[in-house]
Scaffold this active site. Structure first.
Site, PDB file in Angstrom:
ATOM      1  N   TYR A 192       0.860  -1.196   0.000  1.00  9.27           N
ATOM      2  CA  TYR A 192       0.000   0.000   0.000  1.00  9.27           C
ATOM      3  C   TYR A 192       0.888   1.235   0.000  1.00  9.27           C
ATOM      4  CZ  TYR A 192      -4.892  -1.125   0.152  1.00  9.27           C
ATOM      5  OH  TYR A 192      -6.150  -1.498  -0.212  1.00  9.27           O
ATOM      6  N   GLU A 204      -0.515   4.697  -0.710  1.00 10.79           N
ATOM      7  CA  GLU A 204      -1.369   5.849  -1.063  1.00 10.79           C
ATOM      8  C   GLU A 204      -0.572   7.144  -0.955  1.00 10.79           C
ATOM      9  OE1 GLU A 204      -4.320   4.329   1.583  1.00 10.79           O
ATOM     10  OE2 GLU A 204      -5.903   4.723   0.123  1.00 10.79           O
ATOM     11  N   ASP A 251      -6.739  11.895 -26.014  1.00 13.99           N
ATOM     12  CA  ASP A 251      -6.689  10.515 -25.528  1.00 13.99           C
ATOM     13  C   ASP A 251      -5.995   9.676 -26.599  1.00 13.99           C
ATOM     14  OD1 ASP A 251      -7.159   7.868 -24.932  1.00 13.99           O
ATOM     15  OD2 ASP A 251      -9.264   8.150 -24.407  1.00 13.99           O
ATOM     16  N   THR A 307      -3.581   4.611 -22.335  1.00 17.15           N
ATOM     17  CA  THR A 307      -3.384   3.332 -21.657  1.00 17.15           C
ATOM     18  C   THR A 307      -1.938   2.932 -21.931  1.00 17.15           C
ATOM     19  OG1 THR A 307      -4.179   2.186 -23.623  1.00 17.15           O
ATOM     20  CG2 THR A 307      -5.767   2.514 -21.848  1.00 17.15           C
ATOM     21  N   LYS A 314      -1.755  -1.077 -24.969  1.00 16.43           N
ATOM     22  CA  LYS A 314      -2.151  -1.298 -26.372  1.00 16.43           C
ATOM     23  C   LYS A 314      -0.883  -1.245 -27.242  1.00 16.43           C
ATOM     24  CE  LYS A 314      -6.900   0.379 -25.810  1.00 16.43           C
ATOM     25  NZ  LYS A 314      -7.070   1.256 -24.641  1.00 16.43           N
ATOM     26  N   ARG A 340      -1.388  -3.623 -18.320  1.00 18.50           N
ATOM     27  CA  ARG A 340      -2.720  -3.040 -18.382  1.00 18.50           C
ATOM     28  C   ARG A 340      -2.777  -1.862 -17.411  1.00 18.50           C
ATOM     29  NH1 ARG A 340      -6.040  -5.742 -21.076  1.00 18.50           N
ATOM     30  NH2 ARG A 340      -7.996  -4.663 -21.368  1.00 18.50           N
TER      31      ARG A 340
HETATM   32  N1  DSN Z   1     -11.750  -1.287 -25.178  1.00 18.48           N
HETATM   33  C1  DSN Z   1     -10.737  -0.526 -25.845  1.00 18.48           C
HETATM   34  C2  DSN Z   1     -10.687  -0.842 -27.304  1.00 18.48           C
HETATM   35  O1  DSN Z   1     -10.861  -1.980 -27.651  1.00 18.48           O
HETATM   36  O2  DSN Z   1     -10.471   0.049 -28.111  1.00 18.48           O
HETATM   37  C3  DSN Z   1     -10.846   0.905 -25.603  1.00 18.48           C
HETATM   38  O3  DSN Z   1     -10.896   1.131 -24.241  1.00 18.48           O
END
Ligand code: DSN
Length: 415
Positions: free
Chosen positions: A54, A56, A200, A226, A229, A235
């Site tokens: 933890y 925080e 984004d 994110t 990807k 993740r």
């Molecule tokens: N779920 C993601 C995607 O597949 O593009 C976006 O958050």
């Protein structure tokens, strides 16, 4: 990599499921545009003892003891993120891209304030103001779409919408848009109405880091992403912003939205950012792009309708209306043949989101296996065979076997 060494002795049921998932990763073509293969170093960090901690707060300002190592690893992640993207400030604690976006809204908006984002049905994301998401429930959300003929962003229309609705935040970015986004134009539009600009880049982050996709950092007040990807990390999410918003963003992430940060994931983010600064990562992203363009060209040659006629990134959107088949059935048939991708609405789709008229195809994961343009030709052939014979079980089995044998030539997780 041994994924179940310790699990087997404790829980054979979960071990079995994980083994099956490893096999799926190894033996099929993962072509969901938002997915990738995190490498062994990233996976090891995510399974490390930092999961116990933890912490925080933020480095040097925590609410718990025993946080020295947490401070070290989070500061490393922050410094590397700033270096990688040239950002003034980075918060690496968001557990997801959705939470990164929510943090920006929480920091800068009051309930009922207006936002303007890309319509979900045109390729935007739920958190850009869709009615079902908190972004659409808490704020007065307005949407821009794409041009009805070209399916590309029409900046004059976006500017007109901004003038009309006077948003406090304009959101640029998408989950299903294959072309370059002109972030400079978005900045001009935001300035023309006194709005803040949030970009984004969850989908494009790896390509942005490799300088193969437009860079929003010079133009945006906030850049969210994110890390799993195209960036190929664990993740998770991240917010970058101008230094003048750092305090507000940090307070919005913690304690505004989240409690203890996932230190094991932050350790993995640090590794991902380091890897993303290497020449090998740039080469990888270049191939992701080349593969997407090669695959799009092959599918075009076979007569498929590619939205916008091609791609500038890692994803391709196929409009299946001319083929008289829908996204749901196509994605199911392709999965049976070992090709995993997702159904996707096309802009102005008349099918429901559960059926859809299109599919979205991505090259990040297959490129991570080492596949190149030659393999894209094979994949396009298999896709074509399956899409033209979706009820032919023998054909799907034949393709499944061929996919498996191709995957064996490009092994993954064999270390
Ligand atoms: N779920 C993601 C995607 O597949 O593009 C976006 O958050």
């Amino acid at each position: 990599m041994d994924f179940t060494k310790y699990i087997e002795a404790v829980d054979s049921e979960v071990a079995e499921i994980i083994k099956d998932e490893v096999q799926r990763n190894k033996e099929t073509l993962l072509m969901i545009a938002s997915e990738n293969y995190a490498d062994e170093a990233v996976l090891q960090a995510q399974g490390s003892v930092f999961t116990n901690k933890y912490a925080e707060g933020y480095p040097t300002k925590r609410f718990y003891q025993g946080v020295g190592n947490s401070d070290r690893v989070e500061q490393l992640a922050i410094d590397r993120a700033k270096q990688l993207f040239g950002a003034e400030h980075a918060n690496v604690q968001p557990n997801s891209g959705s939470q990164a976006n929510q943090a920006v809204y929480l920091a800068m908006l009051q309930p009922g304030d207006a936002i303007l984002g890309m319509n979900l049905a045109a390729g935007g994301h739920l958190t850009h103001g869709a009615a079902a998401s908190s972004s659409g429930k808490l704020y007065k959300a307005h949407a821009y779409s794409v041009n009805k003929d070209t399916y590309t962003l029409d900046y004059d229309e976006i500017a007109a919408a901004a003038k009309e609705v006077k948003p406090k935040i304009i959101v640029a970015g998408a989950s299903a848009y294959p072309r370059k986004i002109d972030f400079k134009k978005f900045r001009e539009i935001a300035d023309s109405v006194g709005a803040l600009l949030m970009c984004d880049i969850a989908h494009y982050a790896g390509l942005v880091a490799a300088k193969l996709y437009p860079d929003p950092v010079p133009y945006a007040d906030f850049v969210t992403t994110t890390t799993h990807k195209t960036l190929k990390g664990p993740r998770g999410g991240m917010v970058m912003c101008k230094e003048k918003y750092a305090k507000q963003i940090n307070s919005a992430v913690f304690p505004g939205l989240q409690g203890g940060p996932l230190m094991h994931v932050i350790a993995a983010k640090a590794i991902c950012f380091k890897e993303a600064m290497t020449p090998a990562f740039k080469d990888y992203q270049q191939q992701v792009l080349k593969n997407a363009q090669a695959l799009a060209a092959e599918l075009l040659k076979k007569g498929y309708k590619i939205l916008t006629g091609g791609t500038d990134c890692h994803m391709i959107l196929l409009d299946l209306r001319p083929n008289k088949i829908n996204g749901r059935d196509s994605a199911r048939a392709l999965e049976e043949a070992g090709i995993t991708l997702n159904k996707n609405g096309v802009p102005f789709d008349t099918e429901s989101p559960f059926v859809t008229s299109g599919i979205r195809i991505g090259t990040p994961a297959i490129t991570a296996r080492g596949m190149k343009e030659g393999e894209m030709k094979l994949i396009a052939d298999w896709m074509d065979q399956v899409l033209k014979n979706m009820d032919d079980a023998a054909l799907k089995l034949k393709v499944l076997r061929e996919v498996k044998s191709l995957c064996a030539k490009f092994p993954i997780y064999e270390k």
